[in-house]
Design an enzyme around this catalytic site. Sequence first.
Site, short mmCIF file in Angstrom:
data_model
loop_
_atom_site.label_atom_id
_atom_site.label_comp_id
_atom_site.label_asym_id
_atom_site.label_seq_id
_atom_site.Cartn_x
_atom_site.Cartn_y
_atom_site.Cartn_z
N ASP A 7 -12.31 10.64 -21.40
CA ASP A 7 -12.86 9.69 -20.41
C ASP A 7 -14.22 9.12 -20.83
O ASP A 7 -14.43 7.91 -20.73
CB ASP A 7 -13.00 10.36 -19.03
CG ASP A 7 -11.65 10.57 -18.36
OD1 ASP A 7 -10.63 10.07 -18.87
OD2 ASP A 7 -11.61 11.25 -17.31
N THR A 45 -9.19 17.49 -21.60
CA THR A 45 -7.77 17.83 -21.45
C THR A 45 -7.26 18.74 -22.56
O THR A 45 -6.42 19.61 -22.32
CB THR A 45 -6.93 16.52 -21.49
OG1 THR A 45 -7.36 15.71 -20.42
CG2 THR A 45 -5.45 16.79 -21.32
N CYS A 88 -15.85 -9.49 -21.98
CA CYS A 88 -14.69 -9.50 -22.90
C CYS A 88 -14.78 -8.28 -23.80
O CYS A 88 -15.86 -7.92 -24.25
CB CYS A 88 -14.72 -10.73 -23.80
SG CYS A 88 -14.58 -12.26 -22.92
N ASP A 90 -14.85 18.71 -17.61
CA ASP A 90 -14.09 17.46 -17.67
C ASP A 90 -15.16 16.42 -18.03
O ASP A 90 -16.25 16.41 -17.44
CB ASP A 90 -13.51 17.18 -16.27
CG ASP A 90 -12.66 15.92 -16.23
OD1 ASP A 90 -11.50 16.01 -15.83
OD2 ASP A 90 -13.17 14.83 -16.58
N THR A 103 -21.05 -9.02 -22.99
CA THR A 103 -19.93 -9.74 -22.40
C THR A 103 -18.88 -8.82 -21.76
O THR A 103 -18.69 -7.69 -22.20
CB THR A 103 -19.23 -10.64 -23.46
OG1 THR A 103 -18.02 -11.15 -22.90
CG2 THR A 103 -18.90 -9.91 -24.74
N1 ASP Z 1 -10.47 13.81 -17.58
C1 ASP Z 1 -10.35 14.25 -18.94
C2 ASP Z 1 -11.71 14.29 -19.57
O1 ASP Z 1 -12.22 13.27 -19.96
C3 ASP Z 1 -9.42 13.36 -19.70
C4 ASP Z 1 -9.28 13.74 -21.16
O2 ASP Z 1 -9.66 14.77 -21.61
O3 ASP Z 1 -8.68 12.97 -21.90
O4 ASP Z 1 -12.30 15.34 -19.68
#
Ligand code: ASP
Length: 343
Positions: A93, A16, A280, A60, A278
Site C-alpha cells: 500500500d 501481506t 496525470c 500493515d 500533475t
Molecule cells: N494492506 C497491505 C499493506 O500494505 C497490503 C499489502 O501488503 O500488499 O501492508
Amino acid sequence: MKQKKSSVLLIYTGGTIGMMQDLVSGELKPFDFNSLTKQIPELNKFAINLSSIAFKKPIDSSNMQPEVWVELAEIIKANYDKHDGFVILHGSDTMSFTASALSFMLENLNKPVILTGSQLPIGIIRTDGKENLITAIEIAATKVKNKPIITEVCIYFEYKLYRGNRTFKYNSSHFDAFKSPNYPALAEAGVDINYNNNALIKTNSKKLKVHTQLNNDIVVLKLFPGISKKITSAILNLKGIKAIILETFGAGNATTEKWFTDELKKAINKGIIILNITQCSEGKVIQGMYETSSHLKKIGVLSGSDMTYESAVTKLMFLLGQKLNDSQLKKQLISNLRGELTL
Ligand code: ASP
C-alpha cells in the site's frame, strides 16, 4: 578474481507477505517473522549469507509513519558495512512512499536497498510472495567484480525492478501492482535477470550520509473543476503549513480565476512553498506551455516536473527537515537529487 560470498540483510516490517487470516473475523493480520522463513525453505539453498531483523510489531503499511522510515534508515546505517545489500519486506500500500523517502534519506548509497512484498500471503499456494522475495534477495546479492550492480533504493515486484522513487501502486488486485510510467524498469527477471545498465544510478565513492530529520508540515490541494474559494482558502491558510503540493490538470494547468491566483500568491508571500505536480500518472508539468499554467509560474509556483505524488511528499518532508534557507530549499526541490525527476 574470486568473488566473495554476498551477505544480505532482510528487514521485515510487515505487509501481506507475512500475514495470515484471522479464523474468527476473516481479516488479514500480520504474523510473526519466524513463520515466514519456515514457509520458504528455498531461502536456505542460496549461496548467500542471509541475516534478518524483524520488527517486533509488524505493521500493515497503511499504518506507515515517518518514524518508521527513520528506524529503517538507522537499521541500514548500523548494518551498512556488514552487508552487500538489503531487502525490506513491506506492505504494497505505501511501499512507494517508503522507497521514495529512503532514497532521499540515504545519500551516496552505494549498495542495493530492495523493497518487496506481495498481494497474497506467503502461506497461500498461489502466493506471489515467494518469487518476489527470492528474486529481490538475488538482486540484492548480485555483484560484478565484487561491486554491486544496483546502488539505489528499488522496488521489486512481479518480475520487474523499478527505481523506487519513480513508482506508485496502481492496482490493488493484480500481482503486477506497481507502475513507473516516467522511468524505465531497471531490470526484468525472466530466465535470467536482465539489467538495464543505462538506466541505473552510477556508483560513487562517497561515504553514505543518512538523514533522519523529516518535517511533515505539508498539505495537498488536489484541484477539480468547481473547487470553491472557501475551501481553497481554508487549505492555504492552515496554521503551521510550510509547503503545499498543488495537484494540477494535464501539463500543470489550473484555473485562471483571479481569486485562485490571489490566494496562491498570498500563501507564497507568507513564505509557503507551492509545488506543482500533475494529476496525470504519465508525462510532466511544463509551466508556461498553456495560458492556464503561465500565471502559476509568474507568481512563483515551483514545477515538480514528472515527480510522482509519493516522491513529492517525501522530498518535501526531507528538504523541510534539513537546515536549508529558502533559496537552497527551492533549488533542491526542483533539482534531480536521486533520479526522481527528469529535468
Ligand atoms: N494492506 C497491505 C499493506 O500494505 C497490503 C499489502 O501488503 O500488499 O501492508
